[in-house]
Write an enzyme that holds these catalytic residues in place. Structure first.
Site, PDB file in Angstrom:
ATOM      1  N   CYS A 100       0.837  -1.192   0.000  1.00  0.00           N
ATOM      2  CA  CYS A 100       0.000   0.000   0.000  1.00  0.00           C
ATOM      3  C   CYS A 100       0.879   1.252   0.000  1.00  0.00           C
ATOM      4  O   CYS A 100       0.590   2.225  -0.694  1.00  0.00           O
ATOM      5  CB  CYS A 100      -0.903  -0.028   1.220  1.00  0.00           C
ATOM      6  SG  CYS A 100      -2.019   1.358   1.290  1.00  0.00           S
ATOM      7  N   CYS A 200      -4.423  -2.094   5.375  1.00  0.00           N
ATOM      8  CA  CYS A 200      -4.089  -0.701   5.117  1.00  0.00           C
ATOM      9  C   CYS A 200      -5.272   0.026   4.467  1.00  0.00           C
ATOM     10  O   CYS A 200      -5.637  -0.270   3.334  1.00  0.00           O
ATOM     11  CB  CYS A 200      -2.886  -0.675   4.177  1.00  0.00           C
ATOM     12  SG  CYS A 200      -2.587   0.918   3.469  1.00  0.00           S
TER      13      CYS A 200
END
EC number: 2.8.1.13
Length: 395
Positions: A100, A200
């Protein structure tokens, strides 16, 4: 006044990041990333991103900075979620947080920020940045955060020099307790908010539940392999070359069902990862069972009793050439070179003494002490002192 775009996540760390930058005289803009709203993959009835974006907006109001939301859910699905499903299907265990950061925060998000005329992007990561001149060029260093319990340099192990050049980490010098104190003194709504425990930016999601949306359950067997099985016996081997020794040390054990006994059933080998203890639902063993390997082709989970089972430990790992990443390209190794470093194979693992060996077709990392649950698809990061200089995907 330099312009900084802060990734406001609705948590305390990014809130204090925005406050500190404003205090330092930067022109600050708050941007909330919306990374998920695919109802076909219902994750839970809660909608954490809505709460988070409201909190981020309230913080921006309090700090009197402009605020907007950007929808990155399409890129997130493509670059993170699809990749994750694909990796799990192959029997590997990806790290969504590292991805991420590499794919979304410091790529897609950073490009948006720079297109808004920002000089920098800032995040609430517990890590630090330094720079020095070398041959007339500025070189950036990614350093561990001062708070040893919260150091998040590992999650940023895939960043490049170009990304570091444009990034600020204002809370890297602080302890978490200080960050909360500042938030509280400034009356920020996030001061006492718990840290998020989800994927995330997707929020509260249990990984198995999430995976079950796309990877269909498929019943298979759980096999327990005894610790005294012959494949674990230490044989004395003479090696003709260093490469041969490295291959031997990083080799996986080859399991087959005949090596042990069937002790239970599971709903899909791809839901499990090495070192896992919970979720096996097998009782009656003197010591708890740990996953020592998964075979997604045959849909078998191999387990061993106790956390000292020899199947859990390996002394070395291998990274394919295309998956080696140097944050400090100026330190990268050429074939046949080696380097003593400290390394970790998971977030928050204490740093381990290790040696990198670069070969023609990849890199071996040999640890001084055997490591538990070296897992394919995860990232290994290596350091000199408190500087993270490179990383790679365990193959």
């Amino acid at each position: 006044m330099k312009k900084v775009v802060v990734g406001l996540s609705g948590g305390v760390d990014s809130s204090v990041t925005a406050y500190l930058l404003k205090e330092q005289g930067y022109e600050v803009i708050g941007l909330f990333m919306k990374n998920w709203h695919d109802d076909s993959v219902t994750i839970s009835d809660e909608c954490p991103w809505l709460d988070d974006s409201n909190d981020a907006m309230l913080v921006a109001e309090k700090l009197e900075i402009p605020f907007q939301t950007v929808d990155l859910s399409e890129q997130y699905k493509e670059r993170i979620v699809d990749y994750m499903f694909n990796e799990y299907e192959r029997g590997r265990t990806p790290n969504p947080d590292v991805l991420c950061n590499r794919e979304i925060k410091f790529d897609v998000f950073m490009k948006i920020a720079l297109s808004l005329g920002a000089d920098y992007v800032a995040t609430g990561h517990y890590c630090r940045k330094d720079e020095f001149e070398k041959d007339g060029k500025t070189i950036y260093k990614l350093l561990a955060g001062k708070d040893q319990n919260k150091d998040q340099s590992y999650f940023l192990c895939q960043l490049t020099q170009e990304q570091l050049a444009k990034t600020l980490f204002p809370i890297g010098e602080l302890q978490k307790s200080e960050v909360r104190r500042i938030a509280s003194e400034q009356g920020l709504i996030t001061a006492d908010k718990k840290d998020s425990q989800g994927l995330c930016f997707i929020g509260k999601v249990r990984l198995p539940d999430f995976l079950q949306q796309k990877l269909k359950p498929k019943e298979g067997v759980i096999v327990e392999v005894p610790a005294n099985t012959e494949i674990f016996s230490e044989e004395k081997v003479d090696f003709d070359s260093k490469i041969e020794e490295l291959r031997y040390l990083s080799k996986k054990y080859q399991y087959q069902s005949s090596l042990g006994k069937i002790v239970g059933k599971h709903q899909g080998a791809h839901y499990f990862t090495k070192g896992q203890r919970k979720g096996l639902a097998v009782g009656g063993t003197p010591e708890p069972l740990f996953v020592i390997d998964t075979d997604v082709e045959e849909n078998v989970i191999y387990t061993g009793q106790g956390k000292n089972h020899p199947g859990i430990y390996r002394k070395a790992l291998f990274i394919n050439t295309e998956e080696i990443h140097w944050v400090r390209k100026d330190l990268s190794l050429k074939a046949d070179q080696e380097m003593n470093v400290k390394a970790r194979i998971r977030y928050r693992q204490p740093l381990q003494e290790a040696t990198l060996y670069q070969t023609e077709n990849g890199m071996y990392i040999v640890f001084q002490e055997p490591q538990a649950s070296i897992t394919e698809g995860q990232f290994v990061a290596w350091y000199l002192e408190d500087e993270l200089i490179g990383s790679g995907v365990i193959s």
